[in-house]
Write a protein that holds these residues in place. Sequence first.
Motif, PDB file in Angstrom:
ATOM      1  N   ASP A 144     -27.174 -43.058 -12.741  1.00 45.25           N
ATOM      2  CA  ASP A 144     -26.414 -41.728 -12.298  1.00 45.25           C
ATOM      3  C   ASP A 144     -25.470 -42.540 -11.141  1.00 45.25           C
ATOM      4  O   ASP A 144     -25.815 -42.817  -9.980  1.00 45.25           O
ATOM      5  CB  ASP A 144     -27.263 -40.737 -11.852  1.00 45.25           C
ATOM      6  N   SER A 187     -28.945 -36.042  -9.036  1.00 46.20           N
ATOM      7  CA  SER A 187     -29.848 -36.803  -9.446  1.00 46.20           C
ATOM      8  C   SER A 187     -31.204 -37.168  -8.561  1.00 46.20           C
ATOM      9  O   SER A 187     -31.020 -37.555  -7.338  1.00 46.20           O
ATOM     10  CB  SER A 187     -29.058 -38.371  -9.603  1.00 46.20           C
ATOM     11  N   ASN A 231     -31.718 -40.843  -7.551  1.00 47.41           N
ATOM     12  CA  ASN A 231     -30.778 -41.447  -6.570  1.00 47.41           C
ATOM     13  C   ASN A 231     -31.141 -40.766  -5.096  1.00 47.41           C
ATOM     14  O   ASN A 231     -31.228 -41.437  -4.139  1.00 47.41           O
ATOM     15  CB  ASN A 231     -29.301 -40.796  -6.534  1.00 47.41           C
TER      16      ASN A 231
END
Length: 592
Positions: free
Chosen positions: A225, A378, A381
């Motif tokens: 992502d 995300s 992340n």
Amino acid sequence: MEQSKFFKQILIWRYKYISEKNFVYFLAILIGLLSGLVSVLLKNITFGIQKVLKYGITISDNQLYFILPIIGLLLVYLFIKYVAKQDVGHSLSNVLYSISKKDGILSKKSMYYPLITAPLTVGFGGSVGLLGPAIASAASVSSNVSRWFHADRKIRSLLIGCAAAGAIASIFKSPIAAIIFAIEVFSLDLTFASLLPLLMASISSVLTSYFFLGDDVIFNFMVSDKFEIKDTLFFVVLGIGTGIASIYFSKIHFKITSLFSLLKSRRQKLIIGGLAIGVMLYFIPPLYGEGFGFINDLMAGDHIKALGKTPFDSYLDNIWVVILLLIGITIFKAIAMTTTLAAGGSGGIIIPTLVMGSALGNVVAKIINNIGFEFSVSESNFTLVGMAGLIAGVLHAPLTAIFLIAEITGGYQLFVPLMITVSMSFIITKNSLEYTIYNKELAEKGALLTQDKDKNVLTLMKLDNVIEKDFIQLHPEMTLGDMLMKGVSKSSRNLFPVTNEHGQFMGIILLDNIRSVMFDQSLYESTTVETFMHSPPDFIIYEKDDMKAVMEKFQSSKAWNLPVIKDNKYYGFVSKSKLLTAYRNELINFTS
């Protein structure tokens, strides 16, 4: 005897044919290989213990989570009491102290003690990491190898930094982050002379890890992502959160450590700490051991597997219950880690910091995604960036945090959010806490090395090296005649300490104080030393004052000589000229 002669011949050959610079490169490669071997051995011993225990844990729900850490702490306790017969200490702090105050000399026992105590602690479920013990063991190997090859203090310190870089590079397979860690945490100069040995040690250690462990990595995750500009504010929020969490992490560590220090008996610490850890692990199983599996599960998006079997399993279909449990892990990981160490366990704090950061990052992402404003970020992340934020805040090592997370996950495309979160966390923590868990005690002892070269030079200087003792002592009851006969006529100094019969310091006499009466014989018997003595402008207390304090006393008092008091008795003098000469020589050696 034959081995000793052979080794001497090797040293002679080295002095003849290998330059100092090339020999440092050779030692750096050797230290990297040995650091890699130490890290691999440490991981395999721990993995072996966990593998033996795995079957029992699988069939017993959470019961063994309660009892195994206590058994591990007991085994460490027995080893320290009957075998080691000395405290293992806080791994990285001991290494840093040896560099600043012991010329980089570490005990041979420190090479193998962490290989025993750390696997027992972590293998049986202690909530600490293996990186600290790996660095401690590798640093001791480096120190002793350096001494065998007659390396000086400066090279020993550099090679200890190489050992730390090698340990990190081997465990995480992250050579760049390893180099930056050695520079940030060990305060090494970023020059070509230091950078190349660090690079060589890091590379050789990574190759060693690949040779023994293959392509296995700690985190089986690749960033997919991409960063989006609309998420900038959310990463700022994460940075603030990790900054606050870093302050909590450090303060709870200091508080729990302080509470356990009130317990004088190691057995009491074991019982209380072991029971506390057992209770925490029973209700929060992810606190068990290092926690790499927990991080991997979160990054894979499987929070159910990450949380494991808990008393709250029937409520996990509610995302807010999951969030609360993850918050619990964030809060209690620091408590479990510190309790493990305070109870007598052996381990490090870096990997627990990663676990705590991953949980916090995942929590922030889940809250954003479920708060009801149709935001979407995300979670993987945020899990990654949360780890970097905690590392930056807890260790005060922002560059290490950025490159470590980027390297171990291939997340170089997350550089922008990593920099945003890390900078926010570091600024908040640095403004709130001047010292980290590793260096607070060192700072209190005056043994902390920083990026400030002037302060480092003063830290490396030793008071004993500038104390002068060739002064003739006088006594208050001595007559002027005796003082001239037994003191002035036999001394090349123009300064005389005055002490009583017990050696306690009473005052000083300068030659200028008696110059006007030196030849007046009518005063030789009627006047005593006490008439002329006076107090010095300041004192140096041997047990209390470090070199920085000594320098400040000279600056404030404007004196050229100051007496040194040790055990409440006169010990000698420090002169400004000798102090400045020693400072200049140390500065030249430090920066050359």
